[in-house]
Motif scaffolding. Structure first.
Motif, PDB file in Angstrom:
ATOM      1  N   ARG A  62      31.871 -41.138  22.256  1.00 13.99           N
ATOM      2  CA  ARG A  62      30.886 -40.084  22.539  1.00 13.99           C
ATOM      3  C   ARG A  62      30.392 -39.451  21.232  1.00 13.99           C
ATOM      4  N   THR A  63      31.323 -39.196  20.308  1.00 14.46           N
ATOM      5  CA  THR A  63      30.951 -38.531  19.048  1.00 14.46           C
ATOM      6  C   THR A  63      30.011 -39.402  18.227  1.00 14.46           C
ATOM      7  N   LEU A  64      30.376 -40.676  18.067  1.00 16.94           N
ATOM      8  CA  LEU A  64      29.509 -41.597  17.315  1.00 16.94           C
ATOM      9  C   LEU A  64      28.120 -41.711  17.943  1.00 16.94           C
ATOM     10  N   THR A  65      28.095 -41.863  19.242  1.00 13.57           N
ATOM     11  CA  THR A  65      26.823 -42.049  19.955  1.00 13.57           C
ATOM     12  C   THR A  65      25.965 -40.795  19.861  1.00 13.57           C
ATOM     13  N   PHE A  66      26.575 -39.627  20.063  1.00 12.74           N
ATOM     14  CA  PHE A  66      25.808 -38.380  20.019  1.00 12.74           C
ATOM     15  C   PHE A  66      25.236 -38.134  18.618  1.00 12.74           C
ATOM     16  N   ALA A  67      26.029 -38.340  17.588  1.00  8.68           N
ATOM     17  CA  ALA A  67      25.562 -38.144  16.213  1.00  8.68           C
ATOM     18  C   ALA A  67      24.405 -39.095  15.892  1.00  8.68           C
ATOM     19  N   THR A  68      24.544 -40.354  16.364  1.00  6.61           N
ATOM     20  CA  THR A  68      23.462 -41.331  16.156  1.00  6.61           C
ATOM     21  C   THR A  68      22.183 -40.870  16.855  1.00  6.61           C
ATOM     22  N   LEU A  69      22.333 -40.326  18.059  1.00  7.31           N
ATOM     23  CA  LEU A  69      21.171 -39.848  18.813  1.00  7.31           C
ATOM     24  C   LEU A  69      20.477 -38.693  18.087  1.00  7.31           C
ATOM     25  N   VAL A  70      21.254 -37.786  17.488  1.00  8.30           N
ATOM     26  CA  VAL A  70      20.658 -36.662  16.745  1.00  8.30           C
ATOM     27  C   VAL A  70      19.882 -37.174  15.536  1.00  8.30           C
ATOM     28  N   ILE A  71      20.468 -38.100  14.769  1.00  8.03           N
ATOM     29  CA  ILE A  71      19.777 -38.646  13.588  1.00  8.03           C
ATOM     30  C   ILE A  71      18.516 -39.410  14.011  1.00  8.03           C
ATOM     31  N   ALA A  72      18.629 -40.197  15.086  1.00  7.99           N
ATOM     32  CA  ALA A  72      17.470 -40.933  15.594  1.00  7.99           C
ATOM     33  C   ALA A  72      16.369 -39.960  16.038  1.00  7.99           C
TER      34      ALA A  72
ATOM     35  N   GLU B  37       3.727 -30.215   3.407  1.00  4.49           N
ATOM     36  CA  GLU B  37       3.745 -28.750   3.338  1.00  4.49           C
ATOM     37  C   GLU B  37       4.303 -28.117   4.610  1.00  4.49           C
ATOM     38  N   ASN B  38       4.721 -28.928   5.564  1.00  2.72           N
ATOM     39  CA  ASN B  38       5.179 -28.414   6.861  1.00  2.72           C
ATOM     40  C   ASN B  38       6.567 -27.768   6.727  1.00  2.72           C
ATOM     41  N   LYS B  39       6.568 -26.430   6.548  1.00  2.00           N
ATOM     42  CA  LYS B  39       7.847 -25.712   6.374  1.00  2.00           C
ATOM     43  C   LYS B  39       8.685 -25.768   7.640  1.00  2.00           C
ATOM     44  N   ALA B  40       8.019 -25.735   8.800  1.00  5.19           N
ATOM     45  CA  ALA B  40       8.754 -25.766  10.071  1.00  5.19           C
ATOM     46  C   ALA B  40       9.593 -27.037  10.181  1.00  5.19           C
ATOM     47  N   LEU B  41       9.091 -28.169   9.637  1.00  4.92           N
ATOM     48  CA  LEU B  41       9.839 -29.426   9.666  1.00  4.92           C
ATOM     49  C   LEU B  41      11.146 -29.274   8.898  1.00  4.92           C
ATOM     50  N   ARG B  42      11.067 -28.653   7.709  1.00  3.16           N
ATOM     51  CA  ARG B  42      12.277 -28.484   6.910  1.00  3.16           C
ATOM     52  C   ARG B  42      13.292 -27.599   7.631  1.00  3.16           C
ATOM     53  N   TYR B  43      12.804 -26.535   8.252  1.00  3.56           N
ATOM     54  CA  TYR B  43      13.711 -25.628   8.970  1.00  3.56           C
ATOM     55  C   TYR B  43      14.431 -26.358  10.104  1.00  3.56           C
ATOM     56  N   VAL B  44      13.694 -27.170  10.854  1.00  2.00           N
ATOM     57  CA  VAL B  44      14.290 -27.890  11.983  1.00  2.00           C
ATOM     58  C   VAL B  44      15.272 -28.944  11.492  1.00  2.00           C
ATOM     59  N   LEU B  45      14.906 -29.677  10.453  1.00  2.00           N
ATOM     60  CA  LEU B  45      15.808 -30.706   9.920  1.00  2.00           C
ATOM     61  C   LEU B  45      17.099 -30.083   9.389  1.00  2.00           C
ATOM     62  N   VAL B  46      16.952 -29.030   8.593  1.00  2.23           N
ATOM     63  CA  VAL B  46      18.141 -28.367   8.030  1.00  2.23           C
ATOM     64  C   VAL B  46      18.975 -27.746   9.146  1.00  2.23           C
ATOM     65  N   GLY B  47      18.313 -27.093  10.098  1.00  2.00           N
ATOM     66  CA  GLY B  47      19.019 -26.457  11.207  1.00  2.00           C
ATOM     67  C   GLY B  47      19.772 -27.467  12.060  1.00  2.00           C
ATOM     68  N   ALA B  48      19.100 -28.583  12.372  1.00  2.00           N
ATOM     69  CA  ALA B  48      19.719 -29.609  13.229  1.00  2.00           C
ATOM     70  C   ALA B  48      20.911 -30.262  12.534  1.00  2.00           C
ATOM     71  N   LEU B  49      20.736 -30.631  11.258  1.00  2.00           N
ATOM     72  CA  LEU B  49      21.839 -31.264  10.519  1.00  2.00           C
ATOM     73  C   LEU B  49      23.007 -30.293  10.325  1.00  2.00           C
ATOM     74  N   SER B  50      22.671 -29.014  10.072  1.00  2.00           N
ATOM     75  CA  SER B  50      23.730 -28.007   9.929  1.00  2.00           C
ATOM     76  C   SER B  50      24.490 -27.834  11.234  1.00  2.00           C
ATOM     77  N   GLY B  51      23.738 -27.773  12.342  1.00  2.00           N
ATOM     78  CA  GLY B  51      24.376 -27.647  13.652  1.00  2.00           C
ATOM     79  C   GLY B  51      25.268 -28.835  13.970  1.00  2.00           C
ATOM     80  N   LEU B  52      24.781 -30.046  13.612  1.00  2.00           N
ATOM     81  CA  LEU B  52      25.561 -31.258  13.862  1.00  2.00           C
ATOM     82  C   LEU B  52      26.863 -31.239  13.054  1.00  2.00           C
ATOM     83  N   LEU B  53      26.774 -30.833  11.775  1.00  2.00           N
ATOM     84  CA  LEU B  53      27.974 -30.768  10.943  1.00  2.00           C
ATOM     85  C   LEU B  53      28.968 -29.730  11.474  1.00  2.00           C
TER      86      LEU B  53
END
Length: 849
Positions: free
Chosen positions: A754-764, A786-802
């Protein structure tokens, strides 16, 4: 009606006085609908299907004794509710700002100067300047007026406009009575000035007006749902039905095959959450609301949301010349008198032989002018005749003869100090002045030749004439004076600097530009050549229009881009002819008589600076700066909004496939469950901001104005778009299922798989976001955008995943295991490649999708 009140003596309120009254008595508006209470907002939030599913899953976990799982779902509920409350406040503020912009504007005198303010900021004691086409912002006493007719049908039901007179007593001692009937010195909030102009002092504002007393709003506009809204509602409905049926099927299959109906219900709820594309309606609302806000930043006020959708489909822009293509700053550049012409040089003196022409042009104008032509006449006269007695400051204005439909000339009658008794100064369209002066054929022919010669230089012309009158009783008509022709004033209105590039951009985008003007064909052609308008040699005059059949006009308008000497009423004929040819028409206008054309056009565009309230009410868009560049910028932004909305919808389709697939696959093949409700809620916290803020904030594609206009009937999500989304979604699903099966095959337990699959799904999922933002840029270039919102979502999602992977408490709540280095390598390689491989086929995909 004679004007006996001198407007130059009015100072009005000071800004401090107005601010004090505004603070004490409130805004000039009727009570608005009560704001929603916290409880009612909470109820509305809890109606959201996703929250209901989360709460349902939480209750089942509590029933099963899984308190930790129930608590984590409850936390997600609180997070979503908090976000919704925040969005509610932001939406209210945005709508309030747009409401302030779209409210009727009022021209007031404060500190002795004319100032245009929002109608809601008018206070008791303000002095209003009211002109033809204005909506009266508050009740008031008329101080001065000329030919002042007001439509009070909103209050009285009278079919005809009523005549107003000026007050004879002190304004502060007069209180407006019941509206209705002629010759009352009162105006009322919400009524409409049909003819003439006047000055009024506000006696009541807000709920104290007649409008407020009877408790009726000025009227609300019920908008039909746009094509986009209908399409997204249909998609959500179909998905909901399909998801409900599939959910029931899964519950039954799980219960029968595993004998556990409660966990079967959880599995069914998970699948429903995975399939429900509740983001559609939210995305549509956010894109259109933010689009309206972005346009307001570019001086374009959207009054009706469907106009944003229609803008990208515009095939024809019909624009007024004056003030839209030009600066609407008339400069006196050439004069003609006594068979001689002269080019004006502001740095030199003017020959005395031309003094009389300026003198009577000045006398035929308002002493405190608002009109650009009259401002320039006053400025030039005071420059060239500063101390000259020809200005006649001691003379008294005794009567004004206004312009009429039948005679495009106006006259001022002055009481002089010499033997002439009354001196009459008139100015107007050269044809009208020729008619008033009764010139013989030879004189008329010579003058028409000179008019054509000056018009061919792009000049706007005014004829000037004079007369004297000895009797005390003045005639009713201008024709009864014996006028003597003096000369012509030629004005040039410089083209806006941005227009040439904007017109070029329109042609690149497949949009025709049609210029409509009341000026002569020569003037129109001169401007057309300056701005690069196509086929400047062809034109149709207003006179030609009046004699044409609709079918004939529809044929000729295919190749004609200039309409000259056109009256506002004829704009509707032009719009109908273009619509007959299947064009999607955007039309600009500013006057009362423009309203039918603005309403009939697919996109009515009113002028914010010089436009009347009637024009604004009939339009879908208001230009706050009256600039043609803003129209083209709005079209560009409209295309960008539709483009990004299409990308967001495609992303939503794609991302829900692997989530639904992972919820369904283990049940069908009797494997351990991968996604639990908490996992799907976590994914939604990435999907929601991604499809709303990230895609909305994405800059336009570089070729967005190199494409032809979009077909208005084109579906948001047609066959090609659906195929591309299915391709991406299937590729993602294949990648995560391969990881899931690989983990099980390698002997890993349920939690590890489950952990491997879920992490793969988040990265995908994150890779899918980046891939769908732009198909013209590489993934790396998109990441650097220049899309700042993209950076916020990427950083937020990866931080949440970690956090959920490496914080023990959270890892246990989510039922995950610890991932090691080789596990992370698999996650990133498979998650990225499941989407990235499609970019290798970028050229083929762009050509086909």
């Amino acid at each position: 009606m004679e004007t006996t009140f001198d407007p130059e003596n009015i100072t009005g309120l000071s800004e401090d006085e107005a601010a004090g009254i505004l603070k004490r008595e409130g805004y000039n508006e009727l009570p608005s609908q009560k704001k929603q209470s916290l409880f009612s907002i909470l109820l509305n939030v809890l109606k959201e299907p996703m929250l209901l599913l989360l709460l349902g899953a939480g209750l089942i976990y509590l029933f099963l004794g899984e308190v930790k799982d129930a608590l984590i779902l409850l936390v997600f509920v609180f997070v979503v509710v908090g976000i919704t409350f925040n969005q509610e406040r932001k939406t209210e503020r945005a709508l309030e700002a747009l409401k302030n912009l779209s409210s009727p504007r009022a021209l007031v005198i404060r500190n002795g100067e004319q100032k245009r303010i929002p109608g809601r900021e008018v206070v008791k004691g303000d002095v209003l300047i009211l002109r033809e086409g204005d909506r009266v912002p508050a009740d008031g006493v008329v101080l001065s007026c000329t030919n002042f007719l007001v439509d009070e049908s909103l209050l009285t039901g009278e079919s005809l406009a009523v005549r107003k007179c000026e007050s004879t007593g002190l304004p502060q001692s007069l209180q407006p009575g019941q509206p209705g009937g002629d010759d009352l010195p009162f105006v009322y909030s919400g009524t409409l000035v049909i003819q003439g102009h006047g000055i009024a002092k506000v006696s009541a504002a807000g709920i104290k007006t007649e409008m407020g007393k009877i408790g009726k709003a000025l009227g609300t506009i019920t908008e039909e749902d746009s094509l986009l809204k209908k399409e997204t509602a249909l998609i959500v409905k179909n998905f909901a039905i399909f998801g409900g049926i599939l959910c029931a099927f899964i519950v039954v299959v799980y219960g029968l095959t595993r004998g556990d109906w409660l966990h079967g219900l959880l599995a069914g709820l998970s699948l429903s959450m995975a399939l429900l594309p509740e983001e559609f309606s939210v995305v549509l609302l956010i894109f259109l609301s933010m689009g309206a806000w972005r346009m307001s930043k570019r001086n374009v006020l959207v009054r009706r949301m469907p106009a944003i959708e229609t803008l990208g489909s515009s095939t024809v822009l019909c624009v007024d010349k004056t003030g839209t293509l030009t600066l609407n700053k008339m400069i006196l550049s050439s004069i003609y008198s006594g068979n001689e012409s002269c080019e004006i040089d502001k740095n030199k003196c003017l020959l005395e032989k031309f003094h009389e022409l300026l003198e009577f042009g000045y006398l035929a104008s308002q002493q405190d002018p608002f009109d650009p032509l009259e401002k320039e006449i006053k400025k030039s006269t005071e420059k060239f005749l500063p101390d000259h007695e020809d200005i006649h400051r001691e003379w008294k204005l005794v009567r004004e003869y206004p312009l009429s439909k039948n005679l495009l000339a106006l006259s001022n009658v002055w009481e002089s100090n010499d033997s002439r008794k009354h001196v009459v100064a008139t100015k107007g369209a050269p044809e009208a002045i020729i008619e008033l002066c009764h010139l013989n054929e030879a004189e008329k022919e010579e003058l028409l030749f000179q008019i054509q010669k000056m018009a061919d230089k792009g000049l706007r012309l005014l004829g000037v004439a004079k007369a004297s009158f000895q009797d005390d009783s003045l005639p009713e008509k201008q024709h009864d004076f014996e006028f003597e022709f003096i000369g012509l004033l030629g004005f040039v209105d410089p083209v806006r600097p941005s227009v040439v590039q904007s017109v070029k951009e329109c042609y690149t985008a497949g949009i025709r530009v049609i210029m409509i003007t009341g000026d002569y064909p020569g003037t129109a052609q001169h401007i057309a050549r300056q701005i690069g308008l196509k086929d400047p040699d062809k034109y149709i005059t207003g006179q030609d229009l009046s004699s044409m059949e609709q079918t004939e006009l529809a044929e000729k308008i295919k190749t004609t881009n200039i309409f000259a000497r056109v009256v506002p009423e004829q704009k509707l004929i032009i719009v109908n002819a273009l619509k007959l040819n299947g064009e999607v028409v955007a039309m600009t206008g500013d006057g009362v008589n423009d309203a039918p054309a603005l309403k009939s056009a697919h996109i009515g565009i009113a002028m914010g600076e010089r436009g009347t309230d009637v024009a604004r009410e009939a339009s879908a868009i208001v230009l706050l700066n009256d600039d043609f560049f803003s129209i083209v910028a709005a079209v560009r932004l409209g295309r960008r909004i539709f483009d990004n909305l299409k990308k967001a919808i495609g992303y939503i389709f794609s991302v829900h496939m692997p989530i639904a697939g992972l919820a369904l696959f283990p049940i069908l093949f009797n494997l351990p469950l991968v996604l639990l409700p908490a996992h799907i809620a976590f994914l939604e916290l990435i999907i929601d901001p991604a499809c709303s803020t990230v895609f909305e904030a994405e800059p336009e594609e570089k070729d967005i104005m190199n494409r032809p206009p979009r077909n208005l009937q084109e579906r948001m999500f047609g066959r090609k778009s659906l195929t591309l989304s299915l391709l991406q979604g299937t590729s993602m699903l294949a990648g995560v299922i391969i990881v899931f099966l690989y983990a099980l095959q390698m002997g890993k337990g349920e939690v590890d798989a489950r952990t491997l699959t879920f992490a793969t799904l988040v990265i995908a999922n994150l890779t899918l976001i980046v891939a769908n933002l732009s198909w013209s840029h590489s993934l790396l270039k998109t990441l650097k955008s220049e899309n700042k919102a993209l950076r916020y979502v990427l950083v937020g999602a990866l931080s949440g995943l970690l956090l959920v992977l490496y914080v023990p408490a959270l890892r246990n709540l989510f039922r995950f295991s610890l991932l090691h280095g080789d596990d992370l390598l698999i996650v990133f390689i498979v998650g990225t490649l499941s989407i990235a491989w499609l970019r290798l086929l970028k050229t083929q995909i762009r050509n086909n999708f």
